[in-house]
Design a protein around this motif. Structure first.
Motif, PDB file in Angstrom:
ATOM      1  N   PRO A 169       0.807  -1.224   0.000  1.00 20.95           N
ATOM      2  CA  PRO A 169       0.000   0.000   0.000  1.00 20.95           C
ATOM      3  C   PRO A 169       0.840   1.273   0.000  1.00 20.95           C
ATOM      4  O   PRO A 169       0.494   2.254  -0.665  1.00 20.95           O
ATOM      5  N   SER A 170       1.950   1.283   0.739  1.00 19.97           N
ATOM      6  CA  SER A 170       2.768   2.497   0.776  1.00 19.97           C
ATOM      7  C   SER A 170       3.531   2.708  -0.520  1.00 19.97           C
ATOM      8  O   SER A 170       3.852   3.852  -0.877  1.00 19.97           O
ATOM      9  N   CYS A 171       3.795   1.639  -1.274  1.00 18.37           N
ATOM     10  CA  CYS A 171       4.392   1.819  -2.604  1.00 18.37           C
ATOM     11  C   CYS A 171       3.363   2.393  -3.570  1.00 18.37           C
ATOM     12  O   CYS A 171       3.712   3.192  -4.455  1.00 18.37           O
ATOM     13  N   HIS A 172       2.104   2.015  -3.398  1.00 19.11           N
ATOM     14  CA  HIS A 172       1.041   2.661  -4.196  1.00 19.11           C
ATOM     15  C   HIS A 172       1.008   4.161  -3.896  1.00 19.11           C
ATOM     16  O   HIS A 172       0.796   4.981  -4.799  1.00 19.11           O
ATOM     17  N   THR A 173       1.243   4.523  -2.640  1.00 19.08           N
ATOM     18  CA  THR A 173       1.300   5.940  -2.281  1.00 19.08           C
ATOM     19  C   THR A 173       2.460   6.623  -2.989  1.00 19.08           C
ATOM     20  O   THR A 173       2.321   7.736  -3.516  1.00 19.08           O
ATOM     21  N   LEU A 174       3.621   5.968  -2.993  1.00 19.73           N
ATOM     22  CA  LEU A 174       4.775   6.517  -3.702  1.00 19.73           C
ATOM     23  C   LEU A 174       4.443   6.754  -5.169  1.00 19.73           C
ATOM     24  O   LEU A 174       4.720   7.827  -5.720  1.00 19.73           O
ATOM     25  N   CYS A 175       3.850   5.748  -5.810  1.00 13.91           N
ATOM     26  CA  CYS A 175       3.514   5.876  -7.234  1.00 13.91           C
ATOM     27  C   CYS A 175       2.514   7.002  -7.466  1.00 13.91           C
ATOM     28  O   CYS A 175       2.622   7.744  -8.452  1.00 13.91           O
ATOM     29  N   ALA A 176       1.543   7.141  -6.563  1.00 15.65           N
ATOM     30  CA  ALA A 176       0.549   8.202  -6.717  1.00 15.65           C
ATOM     31  C   ALA A 176       1.211   9.575  -6.665  1.00 15.65           C
ATOM     32  O   ALA A 176       0.887  10.468  -7.460  1.00 15.65           O
TER      33      ALA A 176
END
Length: 259
Positions: free
Chosen positions: A244-251
């Protein structure tokens, strides 16, 4: 995924080979791996859909840690249409240390700009010690940088040294002994905020390797820094594809921040 499992989850991922590797100097570690943008079907895109990205890995600047553990992230970003360069640099124990490591990062960024498709100066994305290097590179005159996304960065070098992080890694990087205070001052991002370069920091609240305190201190000294604290997240999850926190990075990476 618990904080204790984060390192195993990242390092357990199989390395992903780049499309191409280019050298920017004669040393074996003066390399950048290029991951070219791809469409949703995995086929190479005909044109870059986003601004170039330069990834800088961590490992407390030591030769024991190389760029391969960020290759899954590089490939994942390329799969979202971004042209990505995963940069290697000379590290402590294999010809690196200040100032050579810093010079290599600047040269690696320049090589990425020459070799990657895309529009304009790159976004520097650095993790841990790579976050330190990204912040420092953005403050170096002449380095082309659109913005910085620093993940769990060693953003306050003097404080990291005072805390003795990773058994004195800062002292290894800069060299202990006479003149250390001057070397710290020259290499500390908190003393050299990049003029005119937007900075976003992502940092887990439960990071056991690089305390969140360092990013808070940087943000307090650098007005305009966009600090996002990630509740319950440790050191490695933000650069582990699928978390989930990598999705945040990508966002954050895919949502351009205006200058």
């Amino acid at each position: 995924m618990s904080v204790a499992d984060e390192e195993t989850a990242l390092l357990g991922l199989a390395p992903v080979a780049p499309d191409r590797t280019v050298a920017y100097g004669p040393h074996p570690d003066q390399l950048v791996d290029l991951y070219l943008p791809r469409g949703a079907d995995g086929a190479r895109a005909g044109a870059a859909a986003g601004r170039p990205v330069v990834l800088l890995h961590g490992g407390f600047w030591r030769a024991a840690y190389d760029r391969r553990h960020l290759s899954p992230l590089a490939a994942a970003l390329a799969g979202r249409g971004l042209p990505v360069a995963l940069a290697e640099y000379r590290r402590v124990g294999a010809g690196g240390g200040a100032p050579r490591t810093f010079e290599d990062v600047a040269a690696g960024v320049a090589a990425a700009v020459r070799e990657l498709p895309g529009d304009g100066a790159p976004v520097l994305v650095g993790h841990s010690a790579g976050g330190h290097l990204a912040l420092l590179a953005a403050a170096r005159p002449g380095t082309p940088v659109h913005r910085v996304l620093a993940v769990s960065p060693v953003a306050d070098l003097a404080r990291a040294h005072a805390l003795g992080l990773s058994d004195g890694a800062v002292g290894e990087l800069l060299g202990e002994g006479p003149g250390l205070e001057a070397r710290l001052a020259a290499a500390d991002p908190v003393r050299h905020p990049p003029a005119g370069v937007p900075v976003t920091i992502l940092h887990g609240t439960d990071d056991p390797d690089v305390p969140l305190e360092l990013s808070r201190r940087y943000a307090a000294q650098s007005p305009g820094t966009d600090l996002h604290e990630l509740p319950g997240v440790g050191h490695y999850a933000p650069v582990t594809p699928g978390s989930p926190s990598c999705h945040t990075l990508c966002a954050h990476l895919l949502r351009p921040r205006s200058t």
